[in-house]
Scaffold this active site. Structure first.
Site, PDB file in Angstrom:
ATOM      1  N   ASP A 111       5.212   4.605  10.035  1.00 34.53           N
ATOM      2  CA  ASP A 111       4.891   4.687  11.463  1.00 34.53           C
ATOM      3  C   ASP A 111       5.668   5.772  12.196  1.00 34.53           C
ATOM      4  OD1 ASP A 111       3.035   2.708  11.138  1.00 34.53           O
ATOM      5  OD2 ASP A 111       4.216   1.134  12.092  1.00 34.53           O
TER       6      ASP A 111
ATOM      7  N   ARG B 212     -10.865  -8.492  11.265  1.00 31.17           N
ATOM      8  CA  ARG B 212      -9.422  -8.701  11.418  1.00 31.17           C
ATOM      9  C   ARG B 212      -9.011  -8.130  12.776  1.00 31.17           C
ATOM     10  NH1 ARG B 212      -4.758  -5.468  10.716  1.00 31.17           N
ATOM     11  NH2 ARG B 212      -3.064  -6.373   9.501  1.00 31.17           N
TER      12      ARG B 212
ATOM     13  N   HIS C 246       3.953   1.393   4.280  1.00 30.63           N
ATOM     14  CA  HIS C 246       3.028   0.247   4.269  1.00 30.63           C
ATOM     15  C   HIS C 246       1.579   0.704   4.407  1.00 30.63           C
ATOM     16  CE1 HIS C 246       3.907   1.052   8.519  1.00 30.63           C
ATOM     17  NE2 HIS C 246       2.672   0.631   8.742  1.00 30.63           N
TER      18      HIS C 246
ATOM     19  N   HIS D 244       1.407   4.668   4.788  1.00 30.09           N
ATOM     20  CA  HIS D 244       1.977   5.537   5.816  1.00 30.09           C
ATOM     21  C   HIS D 244       3.287   4.971   6.352  1.00 30.09           C
ATOM     22  CE1 HIS D 244      -0.246   2.616   8.284  1.00 30.09           C
ATOM     23  NE2 HIS D 244       0.631   2.899   9.235  1.00 30.09           N
TER      24      HIS D 244
END
Length: 139
Positions: free
Chosen positions: A53, A119, A109, A51
């Site tokens: 941002d 995470r 990314h 995607h």
């Protein structure tokens, strides 16, 4: 603490891209992420899709990630991947590491699926449009 971290990241981004930090405004959403190997319940949980941002969030001009856990020590998978035509560029999260980038189509990314562990990261993003600016979060 939040304001200090935001200010330091904002100044670093401004210096790296040769702009004034005064022309950058915190924008929403600024969020804490906890990613593990649990199956996605909604499309918003499917973090592994490529995607941009600026397309996803609209107001983002600069995106930063402050990592709060360590790749291979706290979780497996979960690396941040820039999708480049020639070859991908991968960032291995480390607690305290900050990565940042322009939020446009030049930085497609994704995040690899987390296979084990958890995470943790905080996304802090900035806009150059004062109409999209927000104040620092109040705890």
């Amino acid at each position: 603490l939040c304001s200090d971290v935001r200010r330091r990241i904002q100044q670093r981004i401004a210096r790296a891209f040769g702009i004034s930090s005064a022309s950058m405004y915190l924008t929403k959403p600024t969020f804490f992420s906890r990613i593990n190997s649990t199956e996605a319940k909604t499309t918003h949980d499917e973090y592994w899709h490529p995607h941009v941002d600026k397309v996803t969030y609209g107001s983002f001009d600069y995106t930063s990630l402050l990592y709060l856990s360590d790749y291979t020590e706290d979780f497996g998978g979960g690396r941040f991947v820039f999708m480049d035509a020639g070859s991908n560029k991968t960032i291995e999260p480390r607690a305290g590491r900050v990565s940042f980038f322009t939020s446009g189509s030049e930085n497609l990314h994704r995040v690899e699926k987390v296979h084990w562990g958890t995470r943790y990261a905080i996304t802090i993003s900035f806009t150059c449009n004062p109409d999209h600016g927000i104040g620092d979060p109040v705890l």
